[in-house]
Design a protein around this motif. Structure first.
Motif, PDB file in Angstrom:
ATOM      1  N   ILE A  18       0.842  -1.202   0.000  1.00 21.30           N
ATOM      2  CA  ILE A  18       0.000   0.000   0.000  1.00 21.30           C
ATOM      3  C   ILE A  18       0.875   1.249   0.000  1.00 21.30           C
ATOM      4  CG2 ILE A  18      -1.705   1.330   1.319  1.00 21.30           C
ATOM      5  CD1 ILE A  18      -2.934  -1.102  -0.018  1.00 21.30           C
ATOM      6  N   VAL A  19       1.917   1.245   0.820  1.00 21.97           N
ATOM      7  CA  VAL A  19       2.829   2.388   0.866  1.00 21.97           C
ATOM      8  C   VAL A  19       3.519   2.566  -0.489  1.00 21.97           C
ATOM      9  CG1 VAL A  19       4.961   3.269   1.901  1.00 21.97           C
ATOM     10  CG2 VAL A  19       3.168   2.332   3.359  1.00 21.97           C
ATOM     11  N   GLN A  20       3.924   1.473  -1.105  1.00 22.88           N
ATOM     12  CA  GLN A  20       4.574   1.557  -2.421  1.00 22.88           C
ATOM     13  C   GLN A  20       3.624   2.139  -3.466  1.00 22.88           C
ATOM     14  OE1 GLN A  20       5.853  -2.522  -2.828  1.00 22.88           O
ATOM     15  NE2 GLN A  20       7.863  -2.082  -1.937  1.00 22.88           N
ATOM     16  N   TYR A  21       2.365   1.689  -3.463  1.00 26.42           N
ATOM     17  CA  TYR A  21       1.370   2.258  -4.377  1.00 26.42           C
ATOM     18  C   TYR A  21       1.162   3.745  -4.094  1.00 26.42           C
ATOM     19  CZ  TYR A  21      -0.121  -2.334  -6.133  1.00 26.42           C
ATOM     20  OH  TYR A  21      -0.176  -3.563  -6.725  1.00 26.42           O
ATOM     21  N   SER A  22       1.113   4.085  -2.821  1.00 29.57           N
ATOM     22  CA  SER A  22       0.875   5.489  -2.470  1.00 29.57           C
ATOM     23  C   SER A  22       2.016   6.368  -2.970  1.00 29.57           C
ATOM     24  CB  SER A  22       0.680   5.647  -0.966  1.00 29.57           C
ATOM     25  OG  SER A  22       1.892   5.544  -0.257  1.00 29.57           O
ATOM     26  N   GLN A  23       3.240   5.883  -2.861  1.00 33.98           N
ATOM     27  CA  GLN A  23       4.384   6.647  -3.356  1.00 33.98           C
ATOM     28  C   GLN A  23       4.349   6.747  -4.880  1.00 33.98           C
ATOM     29  OE1 GLN A  23       7.554   4.376  -1.598  1.00 33.98           O
ATOM     30  NE2 GLN A  23       7.477   5.544   0.317  1.00 33.98           N
ATOM     31  N   ARG A  24       4.004   5.651  -5.518  1.00 31.00           N
ATOM     32  CA  ARG A  24       3.947   5.608  -6.989  1.00 31.00           C
ATOM     33  C   ARG A  24       2.942   6.618  -7.544  1.00 31.00           C
ATOM     34  NH1 ARG A  24       2.302   0.141 -10.172  1.00 31.00           N
ATOM     35  NH2 ARG A  24       2.053   1.045 -12.229  1.00 31.00           N
ATOM     36  N   TYR A  25       1.833   6.804  -6.810  1.00 32.13           N
ATOM     37  CA  TYR A  25       0.774   7.686  -7.281  1.00 32.13           C
ATOM     38  C   TYR A  25       0.694   9.000  -6.498  1.00 32.13           C
ATOM     39  CZ  TYR A  25      -0.644   3.756 -10.107  1.00 32.13           C
ATOM     40  OH  TYR A  25      -0.653   2.725 -11.015  1.00 32.13           O
ATOM     41  N   ASN A  26       1.781   9.318  -5.789  1.00 31.02           N
ATOM     42  CA  ASN A  26       1.899  10.600  -5.075  1.00 31.02           C
ATOM     43  C   ASN A  26       0.776  10.851  -4.073  1.00 31.02           C
ATOM     44  OD1 ASN A  26       4.328  11.362  -6.369  1.00 31.02           O
ATOM     45  ND2 ASN A  26       3.148  11.961  -8.166  1.00 31.02           N
ATOM     46  N   ARG A  68      -7.534  15.622   1.484  1.00 33.71           N
ATOM     47  CA  ARG A  68      -6.817  15.587   0.200  1.00 33.71           C
ATOM     48  C   ARG A  68      -6.492  14.148  -0.193  1.00 33.71           C
ATOM     49  NH1 ARG A  68      -1.017  17.378   0.211  1.00 33.71           N
ATOM     50  NH2 ARG A  68      -1.797  18.121   2.182  1.00 33.71           N
ATOM     51  N   GLU A  69      -6.060  13.364   0.781  1.00 38.08           N
ATOM     52  CA  GLU A  69      -5.722  11.975   0.510  1.00 38.08           C
ATOM     53  C   GLU A  69      -6.964  11.175   0.104  1.00 38.08           C
ATOM     54  OE1 GLU A  69      -4.652  13.771   3.044  1.00 38.08           O
ATOM     55  OE2 GLU A  69      -2.464  13.669   2.935  1.00 38.08           O
ATOM     56  N   ALA A  70      -8.099  11.462   0.733  1.00 41.01           N
ATOM     57  CA  ALA A  70      -9.348  10.781   0.367  1.00 41.01           C
ATOM     58  C   ALA A  70      -9.735  11.125  -1.070  1.00 41.01           C
ATOM     59  CB  ALA A  70     -10.469  11.158   1.334  1.00 41.01           C
ATOM     60  N   ASN A  71      -9.626  12.395  -1.430  1.00 40.88           N
ATOM     61  CA  ASN A  71      -9.938  12.802  -2.803  1.00 40.88           C
ATOM     62  C   ASN A  71      -8.966  12.166  -3.792  1.00 40.88           C
ATOM     63  OD1 ASN A  71     -12.116  14.389  -2.031  1.00 40.88           O
ATOM     64  ND2 ASN A  71     -10.879  16.223  -1.807  1.00 40.88           N
ATOM     65  N   ASN A  72      -7.682  12.125  -3.425  1.00 37.60           N
ATOM     66  CA  ASN A  72      -6.685  11.503  -4.298  1.00 37.60           C
ATOM     67  C   ASN A  72      -6.941  10.010  -4.451  1.00 37.60           C
ATOM     68  OD1 ASN A  72      -5.327  13.890  -4.783  1.00 37.60           O
ATOM     69  ND2 ASN A  72      -3.799  13.556  -3.200  1.00 37.60           N
ATOM     70  N   ALA A  73      -7.329   9.357  -3.359  1.00 37.66           N
ATOM     71  CA  ALA A  73      -7.623   7.925  -3.419  1.00 37.66           C
ATOM     72  C   ALA A  73      -8.813   7.652  -4.338  1.00 37.66           C
ATOM     73  CB  ALA A  73      -7.897   7.387  -2.020  1.00 37.66           C
ATOM     74  N   LYS A  74      -9.808   8.509  -4.268  1.00 33.08           N
ATOM     75  CA  LYS A  74     -10.978   8.350  -5.142  1.00 33.08           C
ATOM     76  C   LYS A  74     -10.583   8.509  -6.605  1.00 33.08           C
ATOM     77  CE  LYS A  74     -15.623  10.015  -5.949  1.00 33.08           C
ATOM     78  NZ  LYS A  74     -16.670  10.955  -5.607  1.00 33.08           N
ATOM     79  N   LYS A  75      -9.796   9.546  -6.889  1.00 31.99           N
ATOM     80  CA  LYS A  75      -9.330   9.766  -8.263  1.00 31.99           C
ATOM     81  C   LYS A  75      -8.472   8.602  -8.740  1.00 31.99           C
ATOM     82  CE  LYS A  75      -9.325  14.772  -7.845  1.00 31.99           C
ATOM     83  NZ  LYS A  75      -8.482  15.954  -7.697  1.00 31.99           N
ATOM     84  N   LEU A  76      -7.616   8.109  -7.848  1.00 35.45           N
ATOM     85  CA  LEU A  76      -6.754   6.985  -8.201  1.00 35.45           C
ATOM     86  C   LEU A  76      -7.582   5.755  -8.556  1.00 35.45           C
ATOM     87  CD1 LEU A  76      -4.082   5.491  -8.438  1.00 35.45           C
ATOM     88  CD2 LEU A  76      -4.127   5.180  -5.956  1.00 35.45           C
TER      89      LEU A  76
END
Length: 90
Positions: A18-26, A68-76
């Motif tokens: 999960i951390v790796q994905y989060s870094q990959r997608y900022n 912001r992270e919730a919005n980014n997760a939704k967009k992702l």
């Protein structure tokens, strides 16, 4: 079949992944946050194909990590679904 594969992958995903994905997608996420997120997903038996469950998850992220992270997760999620031609399943 595809839904079952996605659910299995989600069940087997580690906090490190999960951390790796989060870094990959900022989308900044700490190891502790990823552990808590996965615990929430597993405890609540979140179905990524259920709109109700996705909203619960985004709400959890907003309350515990940030708006912001919730919005980014939704967009992702939307972008990944489109990228893999799974958007019709959401």
């Amino acid at each position: 079949m595809i839904k079952q594969l996605v659910r299995m992958k989600l069940a087997q995903t580690s906090p490190k992944e999960i951390v790796q994905y989060s870094q990959r997608y900022n989308i900044p996420l700490t190891m502790r946050q990823s552990e808590e997120l996965l615990d929430f997903i597993h405890t609540k038996k979140i179905d990524p194909f259920s709109e109700k469950d996705r909203l619960k998850t985004f709400s959890y992220i907003e309350q515990n990590i940030g708006r912001r992270e919730a919005n980014n997760a939704k967009k992702l999620l939307e972008n990944l679904a489109k990228e893999y031609n799974l958007d019709h399943l959401l």
